[in-house]
Design a protein around this motif. Structure first.
Motif, PDB file in Angstrom:
ATOM      1  N   PHE A 233     -67.256 100.430  81.459  1.00 58.72           N
ATOM      2  CA  PHE A 233     -65.817 100.152  81.445  1.00 58.72           C
ATOM      3  C   PHE A 233     -64.992 101.347  81.936  1.00 58.72           C
ATOM      4  CE2 PHE A 233     -67.042  96.495  78.856  1.00 58.72           C
ATOM      5  CZ  PHE A 233     -66.287  95.507  79.489  1.00 58.72           C
ATOM      6  N   LEU A 234     -65.528 102.546  81.744  1.00 53.77           N
ATOM      7  CA  LEU A 234     -64.861 103.734  82.306  1.00 53.77           C
ATOM      8  C   LEU A 234     -64.886 103.669  83.828  1.00 53.77           C
ATOM      9  CD1 LEU A 234     -63.625 106.594  82.090  1.00 53.77           C
ATOM     10  CD2 LEU A 234     -65.938 107.487  81.935  1.00 53.77           C
ATOM     11  N   GLN A 235     -66.048 103.355  84.397  1.00 53.97           N
ATOM     12  CA  GLN A 235     -66.163 103.256  85.851  1.00 53.97           C
ATOM     13  C   GLN A 235     -65.388 102.064  86.397  1.00 53.97           C
ATOM     14  OE1 GLN A 235     -67.534 105.562  87.911  1.00 53.97           O
ATOM     15  NE2 GLN A 235     -67.722 106.732  86.031  1.00 53.97           N
ATOM     16  N   LEU A 236     -65.359 100.980  85.628  1.00 49.65           N
ATOM     17  CA  LEU A 236     -64.602  99.790  86.038  1.00 49.65           C
ATOM     18  C   LEU A 236     -63.120 100.142  86.159  1.00 49.65           C
ATOM     19  CD1 LEU A 236     -65.029  96.700  86.547  1.00 49.65           C
ATOM     20  CD2 LEU A 236     -64.326  96.341  84.186  1.00 49.65           C
ATOM     21  N   LYS A 237     -62.634 100.902  85.172  1.00 45.00           N
ATOM     22  CA  LYS A 237     -61.221 101.321  85.180  1.00 45.00           C
ATOM     23  C   LYS A 237     -60.931 102.196  86.403  1.00 45.00           C
ATOM     24  CE  LYS A 237     -58.355 104.606  82.691  1.00 45.00           C
ATOM     25  NZ  LYS A 237     -58.195 105.427  81.495  1.00 45.00           N
ATOM     26  N   LEU A 238     -61.805 103.185  86.646  1.00 48.90           N
ATOM     27  CA  LEU A 238     -61.567 104.124  87.744  1.00 48.90           C
ATOM     28  C   LEU A 238     -61.641 103.447  89.109  1.00 48.90           C
ATOM     29  CD1 LEU A 238     -63.620 107.100  86.324  1.00 48.90           C
ATOM     30  CD2 LEU A 238     -61.174 107.147  86.767  1.00 48.90           C
ATOM     31  N   LEU A 239     -62.662 102.601  89.296  1.00 54.04           N
ATOM     32  CA  LEU A 239     -62.838 101.972  90.610  1.00 54.04           C
ATOM     33  C   LEU A 239     -61.827 100.854  90.830  1.00 54.04           C
ATOM     34  CD1 LEU A 239     -66.726 102.038  90.964  1.00 54.04           C
ATOM     35  CD2 LEU A 239     -65.049 103.493  92.075  1.00 54.04           C
ATOM     36  N   LYS A 240     -61.414 100.195  89.742  1.00 55.93           N
ATOM     37  CA  LYS A 240     -60.351  99.183  89.860  1.00 55.93           C
ATOM     38  C   LYS A 240     -59.043  99.871  90.249  1.00 55.93           C
ATOM     39  CE  LYS A 240     -58.698  94.971  89.207  1.00 55.93           C
ATOM     40  NZ  LYS A 240     -58.997  93.923  90.189  1.00 55.93           N
ATOM     41  N   ASN A 241     -58.823 101.037  89.677  1.00 58.96           N
ATOM     42  CA  ASN A 241     -57.668 101.872  90.015  1.00 58.96           C
ATOM     43  C   ASN A 241     -57.656 102.164  91.518  1.00 58.96           C
ATOM     44  OD1 ASN A 241     -55.698 103.847  90.180  1.00 58.96           O
ATOM     45  ND2 ASN A 241     -56.576 105.187  88.643  1.00 58.96           N
ATOM     46  N   ASN A 682     -67.568  86.101  85.566  1.00 64.57           N
ATOM     47  CA  ASN A 682     -66.945  87.379  85.185  1.00 64.57           C
ATOM     48  C   ASN A 682     -65.699  87.196  84.311  1.00 64.57           C
ATOM     49  OD1 ASN A 682     -68.820  89.006  86.547  1.00 64.57           O
ATOM     50  ND2 ASN A 682     -67.777  88.658  88.493  1.00 64.57           N
ATOM     51  N   ALA A 683     -65.523  85.968  83.785  1.00 63.27           N
ATOM     52  CA  ALA A 683     -64.336  85.690  82.956  1.00 63.27           C
ATOM     53  C   ALA A 683     -64.287  86.599  81.729  1.00 63.27           C
ATOM     54  CB  ALA A 683     -64.338  84.224  82.525  1.00 63.27           C
ATOM     55  N   LEU A 684     -65.447  86.812  81.112  1.00 61.98           N
ATOM     56  CA  LEU A 684     -65.529  87.701  79.937  1.00 61.98           C
ATOM     57  C   LEU A 684     -65.067  89.111  80.295  1.00 61.98           C
ATOM     58  CD1 LEU A 684     -68.908  87.327  77.983  1.00 61.98           C
ATOM     59  CD2 LEU A 684     -66.597  87.347  77.029  1.00 61.98           C
ATOM     60  N   LEU A 685     -65.589  89.599  81.413  1.00 60.98           N
ATOM     61  CA  LEU A 685     -65.244  90.953  81.870  1.00 60.98           C
ATOM     62  C   LEU A 685     -63.752  91.070  82.120  1.00 60.98           C
ATOM     63  CD1 LEU A 685     -67.814  92.205  84.538  1.00 60.98           C
ATOM     64  CD2 LEU A 685     -67.242  93.238  82.348  1.00 60.98           C
ATOM     65  N   TYR A 686     -63.210  90.069  82.809  1.00 63.04           N
ATOM     66  CA  TYR A 686     -61.788  90.093  83.157  1.00 63.04           C
ATOM     67  C   TYR A 686     -60.939  90.142  81.894  1.00 63.04           C
ATOM     68  CZ  TYR A 686     -57.293  88.754  85.132  1.00 63.04           C
ATOM     69  OH  TYR A 686     -55.963  88.750  85.494  1.00 63.04           O
ATOM     70  N   GLN A 687     -61.297  89.285  80.923  1.00 68.89           N
ATOM     71  CA  GLN A 687     -60.540  89.210  79.678  1.00 68.89           C
ATOM     72  C   GLN A 687     -60.579  90.549  78.924  1.00 68.89           C
ATOM     73  OE1 GLN A 687     -61.925  86.015  77.200  1.00 68.89           O
ATOM     74  NE2 GLN A 687     -60.247  86.222  75.745  1.00 68.89           N
ATOM     75  N   HIS A 688     -61.782  91.116  78.820  1.00 71.20           N
ATOM     76  CA  HIS A 688     -61.941  92.372  78.085  1.00 71.20           C
ATOM     77  C   HIS A 688     -61.239  93.520  78.808  1.00 71.20           C
ATOM     78  CE1 HIS A 688     -63.845  94.991  75.145  1.00 71.20           C
ATOM     79  NE2 HIS A 688     -64.096  95.830  76.127  1.00 71.20           N
ATOM     80  N   PHE A 689     -61.342  93.509  80.135  1.00 71.51           N
ATOM     81  CA  PHE A 689     -60.743  94.571  80.932  1.00 71.51           C
ATOM     82  C   PHE A 689     -59.214  94.535  80.830  1.00 71.51           C
ATOM     83  CE2 PHE A 689     -59.125  96.169  85.058  1.00 71.51           C
ATOM     84  CZ  PHE A 689     -59.558  97.468  84.930  1.00 71.51           C
ATOM     85  N   GLN A 690     -58.639  93.318  80.902  1.00 69.34           N
ATOM     86  CA  GLN A 690     -57.191  93.164  80.788  1.00 69.34           C
ATOM     87  C   GLN A 690     -56.694  93.716  79.455  1.00 69.34           C
ATOM     88  OE1 GLN A 690     -56.317  92.650  84.024  1.00 69.34           O
ATOM     89  NE2 GLN A 690     -54.721  91.318  83.243  1.00 69.34           N
ATOM     90  N   GLN A 691     -57.488  93.419  78.409  1.00 70.65           N
ATOM     91  CA  GLN A 691     -57.110  93.877  77.070  1.00 70.65           C
ATOM     92  C   GLN A 691     -57.167  95.401  76.964  1.00 70.65           C
ATOM     93  OE1 GLN A 691     -58.832  91.212  74.149  1.00 70.65           O
ATOM     94  NE2 GLN A 691     -58.832  92.894  72.717  1.00 70.65           N
ATOM     95  N   LYS A 692     -58.255  95.972  77.487  1.00 72.53           N
ATOM     96  CA  LYS A 692     -58.439  97.431  77.407  1.00 72.53           C
ATOM     97  C   LYS A 692     -57.398  98.172  78.220  1.00 72.53           C
ATOM     98  CE  LYS A 692     -62.404  99.695  77.275  1.00 72.53           C
ATOM     99  NZ  LYS A 692     -62.687 100.179  75.946  1.00 72.53           N
TER     100      LYS A 692
END
Length: 702
Positions: A233-241, A682-692
């Motif tokens: 999730f750290l890498q997801l945040k950085l690369l999504k950024n 990836n619905a689970l990922l999207y939901q969790h990522f939006q929340q975080k």
């Protein structure tokens, strides 16, 4: 809502309440159920092993025995009151003693019954003893439960929390209650395909097993799962950024290499570029042709030629009709960049100006006018560049030096100074280990200049104990006689009663005796001087009016004196490796052989010895940074501004490099197939990522 219960205030948990909740929040930052679940054990006590009484020894941190209670009595009065009991197995007797909770313990112990006793072993009058033993009746469900706690978790606590009975055992009970009551509410946040491809266990089971593993295999699987999740999730945040910025922020296209770049490269560049410099310039050139805002980190050791790469990139911007600026953290460093760039460009080639806190009002007015008209091509300066009054006609390229010294907001102000955000080149002379770069700067592209310009001689580094001081003084005199200059750096300004360090004031006294006027002249620089005095003293040294500079670490970044050939670091064992390397980089900037001398006490810790041996052995900043990361951990490599990025609960950047790599690759694969996380799997990922990431702003340079 996904993981809603993670946000539930901790005081709602049965057995916590307002007072305990406030204490947990203040002492350990545990404010919610999620915080408690992520207050992971720092170690585990093996409860699989039962010892015989005759095996008890002081070498064992804990012992667990099965013994039958033979006798119990309360002895002593008032402060000396205690419960003393004795028990035995077939190998001999053991004494058990309680100084607190005496009445309860006395009531629960029944003579003649067999118990499981667990605790820290001691000896009293030559006989084995356990004080405040954990006690379960042998053969009962309670004992079976205790037995199933094969690896017992140990949690960090504080003295204040212990007053609320929240020692390691108390916290363990809270975690157990939370998992028992609400464990079923821990929902999965990774899709089945990611779990399968990375061989990861279910999230709910992972939390259960990280706190209460029955064996080492369960602990290993739980740890693997939770570390991967955190790093993913750290890498997801950085690369999504990074992806967000590439999509949202268009960049100016530098379509041509024109007169300024070519003229400089052909006729003005005083040396041949290294292959690493050429490679970096090519990377920047490609970035600035894509039509998206460049965000690139340029790493390179002191003296590797980052400034020339930055200047040539700036000339590329000018060729395409844009202005550029360079921001440095101190006036000295800004002034140094200004002087070296002016020298490289020569007179009348492009318009360059310097803007710092010291710039006069009259000069500022001219700079502001020339910037807005477009007459001024390059502006070099400090924080003064981000003032609202500083307006560019067409800012296209921004260079930020030693960027970790600037806050995110300060940096962002610079690139809001144009309707199309300028390209950003962030430079650092602090070599950053690859794992740290992937987390601190995971959303930036990284260039590395990993070779020094031809003709640079490697700095020779020597280590001397106090007994070698006279030899060092003799060597300094020889270097000064050759016309060279010397740095002497101390860790403290004033003497500390707690630390036996050479301090600057004493050092100055010794140096003044050994190097007296008028033959020798000394500058003195430290953090308690005013900015003007510091500038004055440094300038004396820069101009060669003084031969020795006695200083604290304020000179770590920024002073460029090619004539300085010796860096002496007092109490070198007290400095971190990266700081020692930065200080060493202050010399070796001219053609002459330079030296770094590390002075230390005779007594060295294991870490101190490793640091000094590393410095003597290698000049490679990246090798040094890796060793520094291993010695110090990631927490303080890049300063407080970055600490939020590294707020890792369970992963460790030193030990978990393979997991970080694995998580990074998984996120890269994910973004290739589903950059918006809109596919059903990836619905689970999207939901969790939006929340975080709720409330996070992605428009940052980090």
């Amino acid at each position: 809502m996904l993981d809603e219960f993670f946000q539930t205030p901790i005081e709602y948990l049965k057995g916590v309440g307002a007072a305990r909740g406030a204490a947990l929040k203040k002492e350990l930052g545990i404010a919610t159920y999620g915080d408690l679940l992520q207050h992971f054990p720092f170690k585990y006590i093996d409860r699989t092993r039962f010892y015989k009484i005759k095996e008890v020894s002081l070498e064992l941190p804990y012992v667990q025995i099965i013994a039958r209670l033979k006798h119990k009595e309360i002895v002593g009065e008032k402060a000396g009151k205690r419960l003393v009991a004795s028990a035995y197995d077939e190998t001999g007797p053991i004494e058990l003693v309680w100084f607190q909770g005496i009445a309860r313990a006395f009531q629960n112990l029944v003579v003649g019954k067999a118990y499981v006793f667990f605790g820290k072993p001691g000896f009293f009058n030559g006989k084995p003893q356990i004080a405040h033993s954990e006690t379960e009746l042998y053969g009962t469900d309670a004992a079976k439960n205790q037995g199933s706690l094969a690896l017992q978790p140990a949690y960090t606590s504080t003295e204040k929390l212990k007053k609320f009975l929240l020692d390691t055992k108390g916290i363990q009970k809270l975690v157990a209650a939370l998992l028992e009551q609400y464990g079923r509410n821990i929902s999965e946040n990774l899709p089945p395909y990611i779990l399968a491809s990375n061989k990861l266990i279910d999230r709910r089971i992972a939390y259960q097993h990280i706190h209460f593993p029955e064996n080492f295999m369960q602990l290993k699987e739980a740890s693997k799962r939770l570390k991967f999740e955190e790093l993913f999730f750290l890498q997801l945040k950085l690369l999504k950024n990074k992806l967000f910025r590439e999509q949202k922020f268009k960049g100016s296209i530098f379509g041509k290499v024109g007169h300024y770049f070519n003229e400089f490269y052909t006729n003005k560049l005083p040396f041949e570029l290294t292959s690493a410099q050429k490679r970096t310039l090519k990377e920047i050139r490609l970035d600035t042709q894509k039509g998206i805002q460049m965000n690139r980190l340029l790493q390179g050791d002191v003296g590797s030629g980052k400034t020339v790469v930055a200047l040539m990139s700036i000339l590329l911007a000018i060729d395409n009709g844009f202005q550029a600026c360079m921001m440095a953290p101190t006036e000295i460093l800004a002034n140094q960049h200004y002087q070296s760039i002016k020298q490289l460009l020569g007179e009348g080639f492009v318009e360059v100006a310097l803007l710092t806190g010291s710039t006069t009002r009259k000069a500022r007015k001219i700079i502001h006018e020339d910037l807005e008209s477009g007459k001024l091509n390059i502006l070099i300066g400090t924080h003064a560049l981000i003032e609202d009054k500083v307006q560019f006609k067409n800012l296209g390229f921004v260079v930020i030096d030693e960027q970790h010294r600037f806050g995110v907001e300060q940096r962002a102000k610079l690139w809001r100074k144009n309707s199309i955000p300028p390209h950003i080149l962030v430079m650092t002379a602090t070599p950053i280990p690859r794992t740290l770069a992937m987390t601190l700067y995971g959303d930036l592209d990284v260039s590395v200049i990993d070779e020094l310009p031809a003709g640079r001689k490697p700095i020779e580094t020597k280590h001397f104990f106090e007994s070698g001081r006279l030899r060092v003084f003799g060597f300094i005199k020889e270097e000064i006689a050759k016309g060279r200059q010397i740095y002497v750096v101390y860790p403290l300004i004033k003497e500390s009663e707690k630390l036996d360090l050479k301090n600057l004031n004493d050092g100055l006294e010794v140096m003044s005796r050994e190097f007296p006027l008028p033959e020798y002249r000394i500058s003195i620089v430290h953090g308690q001087l005013t900015a003007a005095d510091k500038e004055f003293e440094m300038n004396r040294f820069v101009k060669g009016e003084t031969q020795i500079m006695v200083a604290t670490t304020v000179i770590e970044v920024g002073v460029n004196v090619p004539n300085a050939s010796v860096m002496i670091i007092e109490n070198a064992e007290r400095f971190g490796l990266s700081q020692l390397h930065q200080l060493r980089g202050r010399v070796g900037r001219g053609a002459e052989q330079s030296y770094c001398i590390l002075m230390s006490n005779q007594k060295l810790s294991k870490e101190g010895r490793i640091r000094l041996e590393t410095m003597v052995r290698t000049n490679d900043g990246f090798e040094i940074s890796e060793i520094d990361l291993q010695l110090r951990g990631p927490g303080n490599i890049e300063g407080k501004q970055q600490s939020g990025v590294l707020d890792l609960k369970i992963a460790n950047l030193v030990e978990d490099q393979p997991a970080l790599q694995q998580a990074r690759q998984e996120v890269e694969r994910l973004f290739k197939t589903d950059p918006q996380l809109h596919l059903p799997e990836n619905a689970l990922l999207y939901q969790h990522f939006q929340q975080k990431s709720a409330g996070l702003s992605w428009n940052k340079i980090s």
